[in-house]
Design a protein around this motif. Structure first.
Motif, PDB file in Angstrom:
ATOM      1  N   GLU A   1       0.837  -1.195   0.000  1.00 16.90           N
ATOM      2  CA  GLU A   1       0.000   0.000   0.000  1.00 16.90           C
ATOM      3  C   GLU A   1       0.879   1.256   0.000  1.00 16.90           C
ATOM      4  N   LEU A   2       0.535   2.187  -0.909  1.00 10.33           N
ATOM      5  CA  LEU A   2       1.299   3.447  -1.005  1.00 10.33           C
ATOM      6  C   LEU A   2       0.343   4.626  -0.881  1.00 10.33           C
ATOM      7  N   LYS A   3       0.766   5.625  -0.123  1.00 10.90           N
ATOM      8  CA  LYS A   3      -0.059   6.816   0.047  1.00 10.90           C
ATOM      9  C   LYS A   3       0.364   7.869  -1.000  1.00 10.90           C
ATOM     10  N   ILE A   4      -0.615   8.467  -1.676  1.00 11.82           N
ATOM     11  CA  ILE A   4      -0.313   9.452  -2.727  1.00 11.82           C
ATOM     12  C   ILE A   4       0.019  10.795  -2.072  1.00 11.82           C
ATOM     13  N   GLY A   5       1.257  11.198  -2.212  1.00  7.22           N
ATOM     14  CA  GLY A   5       1.698  12.464  -1.626  1.00  7.22           C
ATOM     15  C   GLY A   5       1.355  13.647  -2.511  1.00  7.22           C
ATOM     16  N   LYS A   6       1.341  13.390  -3.822  1.00  7.79           N
ATOM     17  CA  LYS A   6       1.071  14.516  -4.724  1.00  7.79           C
ATOM     18  C   LYS A   6       0.688  13.964  -6.091  1.00  7.79           C
ATOM     19  N   VAL A   7      -0.237  14.636  -6.738  1.00  5.87           N
ATOM     20  CA  VAL A   7      -0.562  14.321  -8.145  1.00  5.87           C
ATOM     21  C   VAL A   7       0.189  15.338  -8.989  1.00  5.87           C
ATOM     22  N   LEU A   8       1.049  14.819  -9.862  1.00 10.51           N
ATOM     23  CA  LEU A   8       1.892  15.712 -10.666  1.00 10.51           C
ATOM     24  C   LEU A   8       1.099  16.329 -11.808  1.00 10.51           C
ATOM     25  N   GLY A   9       1.499  17.499 -12.240  1.00  8.16           N
ATOM     26  CA  GLY A   9       0.830  18.162 -13.353  1.00  8.16           C
ATOM     27  C   GLY A   9       1.082  17.457 -14.665  1.00  8.16           C
ATOM     28  N   GLU A  10       0.265  17.748 -15.637  1.00  2.00           N
ATOM     29  CA  GLU A  10       0.375  17.092 -16.939  1.00  2.00           C
ATOM     30  C   GLU A  10       1.637  17.560 -17.658  1.00  2.00           C
ATOM     31  N   THR A  11       2.337  16.596 -18.243  1.00  2.00           N
ATOM     32  CA  THR A  11       3.577  16.935 -18.956  1.00  2.00           C
ATOM     33  C   THR A  11       3.516  16.566 -20.429  1.00  2.00           C
ATOM     34  N   GLY A  12       2.571  15.701 -20.789  1.00  2.00           N
ATOM     35  CA  GLY A  12       2.496  15.272 -22.189  1.00  2.00           C
ATOM     36  C   GLY A  12       3.499  14.182 -22.517  1.00  2.00           C
ATOM     37  N   THR A  13       4.156  13.624 -21.497  1.00  2.00           N
ATOM     38  CA  THR A  13       5.118  12.547 -21.736  1.00  2.00           C
ATOM     39  C   THR A  13       4.658  11.294 -20.992  1.00  2.00           C
ATOM     40  N   ILE A  14       5.505  10.277 -21.105  1.00  2.00           N
ATOM     41  CA  ILE A  14       5.229   9.019 -20.424  1.00  2.00           C
ATOM     42  C   ILE A  14       5.131   9.208 -18.910  1.00  2.00           C
ATOM     43  N   ASP A  15       5.726  10.307 -18.426  1.00  2.00           N
ATOM     44  CA  ASP A  15       5.684  10.571 -16.990  1.00  2.00           C
ATOM     45  C   ASP A  15       4.264  10.747 -16.459  1.00  2.00           C
ATOM     46  N   ASP A  16       3.332  11.098 -17.347  1.00  2.00           N
ATOM     47  CA  ASP A  16       1.945  11.272 -16.905  1.00  2.00           C
ATOM     48  C   ASP A  16       1.328   9.941 -16.465  1.00  2.00           C
ATOM     49  N   ASP A  17       1.927   8.824 -16.946  1.00  2.00           N
ATOM     50  CA  ASP A  17       1.419   7.499 -16.575  1.00  2.00           C
ATOM     51  C   ASP A  17       2.284   6.830 -15.520  1.00  2.00           C
ATOM     52  N   ARG A  18       3.145   7.604 -14.898  1.00  2.00           N
ATOM     53  CA  ARG A  18       4.068   7.001 -13.922  1.00  2.00           C
ATOM     54  C   ARG A  18       3.546   7.145 -12.494  1.00  2.00           C
ATOM     55  N   ILE A  19       3.962   6.173 -11.715  1.00  2.00           N
ATOM     56  CA  ILE A  19       3.830   6.290 -10.264  1.00  2.00           C
ATOM     57  C   ILE A  19       5.255   6.267  -9.720  1.00  2.00           C
ATOM     58  N   PHE A  20       5.618   7.340  -9.011  1.00  2.00           N
ATOM     59  CA  PHE A  20       6.951   7.414  -8.416  1.00  2.00           C
ATOM     60  C   PHE A  20       6.869   7.004  -6.956  1.00  2.00           C
TER      61      PHE A  20
END
Lengths: 224, 405
Positions: B197-216
């Motif tokens: 289980e992971l707690k979401i610390g922040k939702v990142l802004g849209e970048t238009g790259t693959i990073d938009d589908d990432r979970i860090f």
């Protein structure tokens, strides 16, 4: 009086297209300390060449020139420059002043060669300019001075290092008769009062009469 | 009176000649200073811009594809996390920040996403051996720009912010905007990834790259989730642009021989090529002014010594030896070179100041060290151009001033 300058059998030749020309040919004489010698002769007789050789500005082709016991005929450029710097003053027909220097700066130039610092140069130059009557003109450039005044600056420059001998080449050649008399009387005064030997090339019989000895040249040889 | 004063008086007498004599050198120096000022400041500006882009070097395992810089680490083979330590403890300079990552595709509630483990900066800096390396906490070189972790700079592009994350809890995660949308989660929610289980610390802004589908998430958490402890799939490095130009990649390859190291190549190589072009132009102009300036000074000096023949004759007659005449003329040449160099530098700074904003879009400040180089080059050219005329003048006969011989 002691002998200051001895000339023995000097010759000066130039290789020209039509052969060797003798500007001086087997000239010998001796000059005593304190003499005022007039060198006369027609144009092309070798007067100026003799003056150049005696003052260390050129070397004779042969013969010996002995100044106060030292031979000049084989001296190096540096030794001749040292000789002129230490023992010789020049007074030229065209005054030979540096045009962008004031009277006092022109007089200071030889002093700088002999290692005097600026303050000493100022004092000594002012004194000698006073001697020639130009103290109030010391900050004037040559173009701002009359011909007679320029020649007196040249005399001051010749005197400032207390030379043993002054070589003068037609010192009155560019001057009117009145100024010529003034300059010749001044040279005579220097000769007598400071006991400085003077060798003067001149075309002028009047100027030549100021000397106590005469050398006459003709075709590079002594004629009298 | 002394030699310097004598030279100075003569220079003052012939001001017009002096100006024409040093004109070529002055113009040449001016152009070089202008080009160098613009190119140096431009290099710094581009370096800062590049550094602001975030990580510009990627260390990947051999065989990884680099077709897409931002997706190069996905599903790539792995290599030991210890490689980070190798970089940090090496003597290599120009590494301003680095971030090891482990990335794999995952499936959460039927959504195909990318899980990326990252080591937050506070953990990197907490290792004693790395603290001693000077990498963390060290002031950045001005040419390298600000650290991307400095949020006060106000980065608009969040894809860059993730390159260096200051802190991240072992059970926390950051999530790309698209991934958050597809999973219908928001900041503060929890997601479960392969039973963790992971707690979401922040939702990142849209970048238009693959990073938009990432979970860090924390690197070590991701390693545990994926069952590949001690391994990473990439190390992102923020290398100083100038250091990259100076061979940073080669140095990294030397210490990490079994990896593939790539950069935001086009940008860097374009900048390098531009810099090289500017430097080549400077060199060509330098060669031209050496010739033109040298010839110009030489011509001036030839004319000057001939004009001064009588005056030099007077000095020789009075007792100046040849060496003094030579020294006087070379001193004059050095003074002319000095004046030409200083004026040329000032002219170059002014040209750069006026043209910089138009040519490179940047404001140009004077570079003091260029003044030193301007003077050295100018004096050198002036001296070289004057050697022959001075030698010739020193050989003038001391009776050159006399009316007849």
């Amino acid at each position: 009086m002691t002998t200051i300058l001895t000339v023995q059998n000097i010759a000066k030749t130039y290789n020209m297209r039509d052969g060797i020309v003798y500007a001086l040919n087997d000239v010998s004489f001796a000059i005593k300390k304190g003499d005022f010698v007039s060198i006369t002769g027609p144009s092309g007789s070798g007067k100026t060449t003799l003056l150049l050789a005696l003052s260390g500005l050129i070397r004779p082709t042969s013969g010996q020139i002995i100044f106060e016991g030292k031979h000049l005929e084989n001296a190096s450029d540096k030794e001749l420059a040292g000789f002129r710097k230490k023992h010789v003053g020049f007074v030229m027909q065209n005054f030979s002043l540096i045009p962008y220097m004031t009277a006092i700066q022109n007089v200071m130039v030889p002093l700088s060669l002999n290692g005097h610092v600026s303050a000493e140069q100022q004092v000594l130059s002012s004194a000698v300019l006073e001697l020639v009557g130009l103290e109030n003109r010391k900050n004037h450039f040559p173009r701002e001075l009359s011909a007679g005044q320029q020649q007196r600056v040249a005399i001051a420059r010749a005197l400032v290092n207390k030379p043993s001998i002054i070589f003068a080449d037609e010192p009155t050649g560019n001057l009117d008769p009145a100024l010529s008399t003034e300059i010749m009387e001044f040279l005579q005064k220097i000769n007598k009062e400071l006991n400085i030997t003077i060798m003067m090339v001149t075309h002028s019989p009047q100027a030549a009469n100021y000397g106590n000895a005469k050398i006459m040249l003709e075709d590079g040889k002594l004629s009298r | 009176m002394n030699l310097l004063k004598l030279v100075w008086l003569e220079l003052g007498q012939r001001k017009t000649q002096l100006i024409s004599g040093i004109l070529a050198i002055t113009l040449g120096i001016g152009v070089i200073v202008a080009i160098r000022s613009i190119s140096v400041v431009s290099e710094k500006a581009v370096a800062i811009n590049l550094d602001n882009l975030g990580a510009n070097i990627m260390v990947l395992p051999q065989g990884a594809s680099v077709d897409n810089y931002y997706a190069a680490d996905i599903d790539a083979p792995t290599f030991p996390e210890e490689y980070v330590e190798r970089i940090v403890t090496s003597e290599i300079t120009g590494v301003d920040n680095l971030s090891p990552k482990l990335t794999r595709r995952i499936d959460i509630n039927g959504q195909k996403l990318v899980l990326t483990g990252i080591l937050p900066k506070n953990e990197l800096a907490s290792k004693p051996i790395w603290q001693n390396s000077g990498l963390f906490g060290a002031e950045l070189n001005a040419a390298c720009g600000p650290s991307p972790s400095n949020e006060s700079l106000g980065y608009k592009d969040e894809k860059l912010q993730r390159k260096s994350i200051d802190s991240l809890g072992i059970s926390d995660c950051l999530i790309g905007s698209n991934a958050a949308s597809r999973l219908k989660v928001k900041e503060g929610d929890k997601i479960t990834v392969s039973g963790t289980e992971l707690k979401i610390g922040k939702v990142l802004g849209e970048t238009g790259t693959i990073d938009d589908d990432r979970i860090f998430a924390h690197l070590h958490t991701v390693q545990n989730i994926l069952g590949i402890q001690g391994q990473v799939s990439a190390i992102e490095i923020m290398g100083c642009c100038n250091a990259i130009s100076d061979g940073l990649l080669g140095k990294l390859r030397n210490i990490l021989p079994d990896t593939k190291i790539t950069t935001i190549g086009q940008i860097v190589s374009t900048q390098i090529k531009t810099n090289q072009l500017m430097n080549q132009i400077s060199l060509i102009i330098l060669i031209i002014i050496v010739f033109v300036g040298g010839i110009s000074i030489g011509n001036y000096m030839w004319a000057n010594v001939n004009e001064r023949k009588r005056e030099i004759g007077i000095l020789r007659m009075i007792g100046y030896p040849k060496s003094s005449i030579y020294y006087i003329l070379m001193l004059k040449a050095a003074i002319m070179g000095l004046i030409g160099g200083i004026i040329g530098y000032v002219a170059g700074v002014l040209i750069a100041w006026f043209l910089g904003p138009y040519i490179a879009g940047i404001n140009i400040a004077p570079i003091p060290v260029l003044l030193l180089w301007s003077v050295i080059i100018s004096v050198f050219i002036s001296l070289v151009g004057s050697v022959l005329p001075a030698w010739f003048a020193a050989r003038f006969e001391p009776y050159s001033n006399m009316q007849e011989v």
